[in-house]
Design a protein around this motif. Sequence first.
Motif, PDB file in Angstrom:
ATOM      1  N   GLN A   1       1.242  23.765 -12.360  1.00  9.28           N
ATOM      2  CA  GLN A   1       0.399  24.623 -13.937  1.00  9.28           C
ATOM      3  C   GLN A   1      -0.605  26.291 -13.281  1.00  9.28           C
ATOM      4  O   GLN A   1      -0.979  26.086 -12.845  1.00  9.28           O
ATOM      5  N   VAL A   2       0.057  26.883 -14.344  1.00 11.77           N
ATOM      6  CA  VAL A   2      -0.903  27.806 -14.698  1.00 11.77           C
ATOM      7  C   VAL A   2      -1.872  27.583 -15.228  1.00 11.77           C
ATOM      8  O   VAL A   2      -2.288  27.083 -16.215  1.00 11.77           O
ATOM      9  N   ARG A   3      -3.025  28.142 -14.877  1.00 15.71           N
ATOM     10  CA  ARG A   3      -4.946  28.562 -15.347  1.00 15.71           C
ATOM     11  C   ARG A   3      -4.981  29.822 -14.999  1.00 15.71           C
ATOM     12  O   ARG A   3      -4.484  30.211 -14.574  1.00 15.71           O
ATOM     13  N   LEU A   4      -5.220  29.896 -16.535  1.00 16.89           N
ATOM     14  CA  LEU A   4      -5.598  31.783 -17.145  1.00 16.89           C
ATOM     15  C   LEU A   4      -6.866  30.759 -17.416  1.00 16.89           C
ATOM     16  O   LEU A   4      -7.421  29.929 -18.631  1.00 16.89           O
ATOM     17  N   VAL A   5      -8.449  31.991 -16.798  1.00 20.45           N
ATOM     18  CA  VAL A   5      -9.467  31.720 -17.095  1.00 20.45           C
ATOM     19  C   VAL A   5      -9.923  33.332 -18.068  1.00 20.45           C
ATOM     20  O   VAL A   5     -10.078  34.437 -16.740  1.00 20.45           O
ATOM     21  N   GLU A   6     -10.823  33.132 -19.196  1.00 23.25           N
ATOM     22  CA  GLU A   6     -11.256  34.760 -19.345  1.00 23.25           C
ATOM     23  C   GLU A   6     -12.839  34.548 -18.984  1.00 23.25           C
ATOM     24  O   GLU A   6     -13.861  34.556 -19.179  1.00 23.25           O
ATOM     25  N   SER A   7     -13.334  36.061 -18.657  1.00 28.07           N
ATOM     26  CA  SER A   7     -14.711  36.227 -18.308  1.00 28.07           C
ATOM     27  C   SER A   7     -15.025  37.006 -19.107  1.00 28.07           C
ATOM     28  O   SER A   7     -13.520  38.415 -19.702  1.00 28.07           O
ATOM     29  N   GLY A   8     -16.606  37.860 -19.216  1.00 24.51           N
ATOM     30  CA  GLY A   8     -16.439  39.391 -20.424  1.00 24.51           C
ATOM     31  C   GLY A   8     -16.865  38.879 -21.538  1.00 24.51           C
ATOM     32  O   GLY A   8     -17.366  40.052 -22.110  1.00 24.51           O
ATOM     33  N   GLY A   9     -16.431  38.047 -21.777  1.00 24.87           N
ATOM     34  CA  GLY A   9     -17.077  38.377 -23.668  1.00 24.87           C
ATOM     35  C   GLY A   9     -18.700  38.071 -23.524  1.00 24.87           C
ATOM     36  O   GLY A   9     -19.618  38.179 -22.777  1.00 24.87           O
TER      37      GLY A   9
ATOM     38  N   VAL B   1      10.379  29.101 -24.327  1.00 25.56           N
ATOM     39  CA  VAL B   1       9.239  29.970 -24.248  1.00 25.56           C
ATOM     40  C   VAL B   1       8.754  29.017 -23.273  1.00 25.56           C
ATOM     41  O   VAL B   1       8.373  28.085 -24.166  1.00 25.56           O
ATOM     42  N   TYR B   2       7.485  29.466 -22.788  1.00 25.69           N
ATOM     43  CA  TYR B   2       6.613  28.893 -21.799  1.00 25.69           C
ATOM     44  C   TYR B   2       5.381  29.686 -21.863  1.00 25.69           C
ATOM     45  O   TYR B   2       5.444  30.626 -21.976  1.00 25.69           O
ATOM     46  N   ASN B   3       4.580  29.038 -22.619  1.00 24.08           N
ATOM     47  CA  ASN B   3       2.830  29.443 -23.325  1.00 24.08           C
ATOM     48  C   ASN B   3       2.254  28.842 -22.068  1.00 24.08           C
ATOM     49  O   ASN B   3       2.116  27.900 -22.688  1.00 24.08           O
ATOM     50  N   TYR B   4       1.210  29.207 -21.989  1.00 28.93           N
ATOM     51  CA  TYR B   4      -0.003  29.035 -21.129  1.00 28.93           C
ATOM     52  C   TYR B   4      -1.253  29.642 -21.664  1.00 28.93           C
ATOM     53  O   TYR B   4      -1.092  31.219 -22.012  1.00 28.93           O
ATOM     54  N   TRP B   5      -2.405  28.361 -21.443  1.00 29.03           N
ATOM     55  CA  TRP B   5      -3.329  30.024 -22.604  1.00 29.03           C
ATOM     56  C   TRP B   5      -4.392  29.625 -21.753  1.00 29.03           C
ATOM     57  O   TRP B   5      -5.042  28.754 -21.287  1.00 29.03           O
ATOM     58  N   GLY B   6      -5.639  30.265 -22.246  1.00 27.20           N
ATOM     59  CA  GLY B   6      -6.797  30.185 -21.534  1.00 27.20           C
ATOM     60  C   GLY B   6      -7.722  29.619 -22.178  1.00 27.20           C
ATOM     61  O   GLY B   6      -7.830  29.014 -23.774  1.00 27.20           O
ATOM     62  N   GLN B   7      -8.813  28.565 -21.754  1.00 24.04           N
ATOM     63  CA  GLN B   7      -9.882  28.392 -22.667  1.00 24.04           C
ATOM     64  C   GLN B   7     -10.468  29.155 -23.582  1.00 24.04           C
ATOM     65  O   GLN B   7     -10.932  28.972 -24.697  1.00 24.04           O
ATOM     66  N   GLY B   8     -10.234  30.548 -24.094  1.00 33.29           N
ATOM     67  CA  GLY B   8     -10.833  30.937 -24.863  1.00 33.29           C
ATOM     68  C   GLY B   8     -12.441  31.907 -24.180  1.00 33.29           C
ATOM     69  O   GLY B   8     -13.464  31.153 -23.800  1.00 33.29           O
TER      70      GLY B   8
END
Length: 118
Positions: A1-9, A104-111
């Motif tokens: 499973q792909v995990r995306l982690v956003e930062s910088g907001g 289509v596979y979509n992976y999302w970060g938590q925002g």
Amino acid sequence: QVRLVESGGGLVQPGGSLGLSCASSGSIASHNAMGWYRQAPGKQRELVAVITSSGSTNYADSVKGRFTISRDNGKNTVYLQMNSLKPEDTAVYYCNAKTFAVRVYNYWGQGTQVTVSS
């Protein structure tokens, strides 16, 4: 499973700049496209910018000339540099990875929240 982690907001004044990062647990080169979306209160999630595996980019009209998307495959990270920010850029920004296979596979970060206000 792909995990995306956003930062910088964060909070920034109108006309200011902010940089977002999206770190992936896997190889971003394996995805057909990486993108940034945003969702403001009471509005639908919308595409902000996308970068393909070949490096092609596309931007929403509202951010053209102000935002820049880039990728570092070695660091498995996608970036969004936002300049000349406006109050209407206020939203939760989400990182997306898209892979075209049988479907289509979509992976999302938590925002990550971006607030543009004086």
